[in-house]
Design an enzyme around this catalytic site. Structure first.
Site, PDB file in Angstrom:
ATOM      1  N   TYR A   1       0.840  -1.216   0.000  1.00 11.26           N
ATOM      2  CA  TYR A   1       0.000   0.000   0.000  1.00 11.26           C
ATOM      3  C   TYR A   1       0.865   1.253   0.000  1.00 11.26           C
ATOM      4  O   TYR A   1       0.620   2.201  -0.755  1.00 11.26           O
ATOM      5  CB  TYR A   1      -0.891  -0.044   1.238  1.00 11.26           C
ATOM      6  CG  TYR A   1      -1.948   1.036   1.326  1.00 11.26           C
ATOM      7  CD1 TYR A   1      -3.185   0.888   0.679  1.00 11.26           C
ATOM      8  CD2 TYR A   1      -1.757   2.184   2.088  1.00 11.26           C
ATOM      9  CE1 TYR A   1      -4.170   1.856   0.786  1.00 11.26           C
ATOM     10  CE2 TYR A   1      -2.736   3.151   2.202  1.00 11.26           C
ATOM     11  CZ  TYR A   1      -3.941   2.981   1.553  1.00 11.26           C
ATOM     12  OH  TYR A   1      -4.921   3.943   1.660  1.00 11.26           O
TER      13      TYR A   1
ATOM     14  N   LYS B   1       0.922   3.965  -2.917  1.00 10.28           N
ATOM     15  CA  LYS B   1       0.494   5.358  -2.668  1.00 10.28           C
ATOM     16  C   LYS B   1       1.636   6.337  -2.924  1.00 10.28           C
ATOM     17  O   LYS B   1       1.384   7.473  -3.340  1.00 10.28           O
ATOM     18  CB  LYS B   1      -0.059   5.503  -1.250  1.00 10.28           C
ATOM     19  CG  LYS B   1      -1.398   4.790  -1.012  1.00 10.28           C
ATOM     20  CD  LYS B   1      -2.498   5.304  -1.922  1.00 10.28           C
ATOM     21  CE  LYS B   1      -3.893   4.862  -1.473  1.00 10.28           C
ATOM     22  NZ  LYS B   1      -4.929   5.155  -2.491  1.00 10.28           N
TER      23      LYS B   1
END
Ligand code: NAD
Length: 260
Positions: free
Chosen positions: A155, A159
């Site tokens: 993640y 991101k």
């Protein structure tokens, strides 16, 4: 900064932050296309908007599927005469320590966040260029576009990657009136976060209350969750901003957790 006569395509808009963005942009006059994995769930949000006098349509779209992204985007543009705003918001979370992180889970996160942002940008920006009016692309980043947390290798990498994509799109799109920015929320109580609380409690061997207080909200200025409304307000501001002065930026909305 009215969104009257603007057409906005929002991915992952059947739930959480995406849904709130859809309601907010519609309340400011935009016609909203709710794109999500499930047609019935997308239609439900579109119906909610229509009930309160707005214009909306649900489209089924898996953002990792190039053909589905192109078909849904083209359908939206044909139905409403173009696309002015893209909110690339669809996302998931899977947490594991790096040594146990299944490669399949890594690939799934990268595909939804990064491939999805790339594919929807590629599909929507053509319509922004074709109309000659330019547009506004808003990526749903995260505090994790700037900070790292344990257990979130995929993640955090995805991101962070979204910042790079947004900056390239800002440079390429600038001369044609397309702006690209990233909104970076702190923790927001949505299904995505509610799922993580017991998972993190188990992985870190602490209670769920401790996950909230000592992990999720530890570095905020006031111990508060960010709300879907907070995030949708920033998305609406970026969507309606009237010049290219504001492009290639990330705006962190996190109760001061991150101050980048
Ligand atoms: P959510 O689970 O409430 O909603 C996510 C939506 O994305 C769901 O409707 C889901 O069906 C959809 N989706 C998942 N995979 C998809 C795919 N392949 N194609 C199309 N749609 C798909 O989650 P949320 O908290 O509202 O998250 C929205 C975005 O905000 C994500 O990008 C997430 O990373 C980001 N974000 C969330 C938080 C938070 O604390 N909730 C914080 C920072 C960033």
């Amino acid at each position: 900064m009215s969104l009257q006569n603007k057409v906005a395509l929002i991915t992952g808009a059947a739930s959480g932050i995406g849904r709130e963005c859809a309601l907010k942009l519609a309340s400011q006059g935009a016609t909203v296309v709710i794109a999500d994995l499930n047609q019935a769930a997308a239609d439900k949000v579109a119906e909610e908007i229509k009930q309160s006098g707005g214009k909306a349509m649900g489209v089924v779209m898996d953002v990792t599927d190039e053909a589905a992204v192109n078909a849904g985007t083209d359908l939206a543009a044909q139905t409403f005469g173009g696309i002015d705003i893209l909110v690339a918001n669809a996302g998931i979370q899977i947490v594991h320590p790096i040594e146990d992180f299944p490669f399949a889970d890594w690939k799934k996160i990268i595909a939804i966040h990064l491939d999805g942002s790339f594919l929807t940008t590629k599909a929507a920006i053509k319509h922004m260029y074709a109309g000659g009016k330019g547009g506004s692309i808003i990526y749903m980043g995260s505090v994790h576009s700037h900070e790292a947390s344990r257990l979130k290798a995929a993640y955090v990498a995805a991101k962070h990657g979204i910042l790079g994509l947004a900056r390239v799109v800002a440079k390429e799109g600038g001369p044609k009136g397309v702006r690209a920015n990233v909104v970076c929320p702190g923790f927001v109580r949505t299904p995505l976060v509610d799922k993580q609380i017991p998972e993190q409690a188990a992985a870190l061997k602490i209670t769920e209350a401790e996950v909230i207080k000592n992990v999720m909200l530890k570095d905020t200025v006031d111990g508060e969750f960010t709300t879907t409304e907070d995030v949708a307000n920033v998305v609406a501001f970026l969507a309606g901003f009237e010049s290219s002065a504001l492009t290639g930026q990330s705006v962190v909305v996190s109760h001061g957790w991150s101050m980048h």
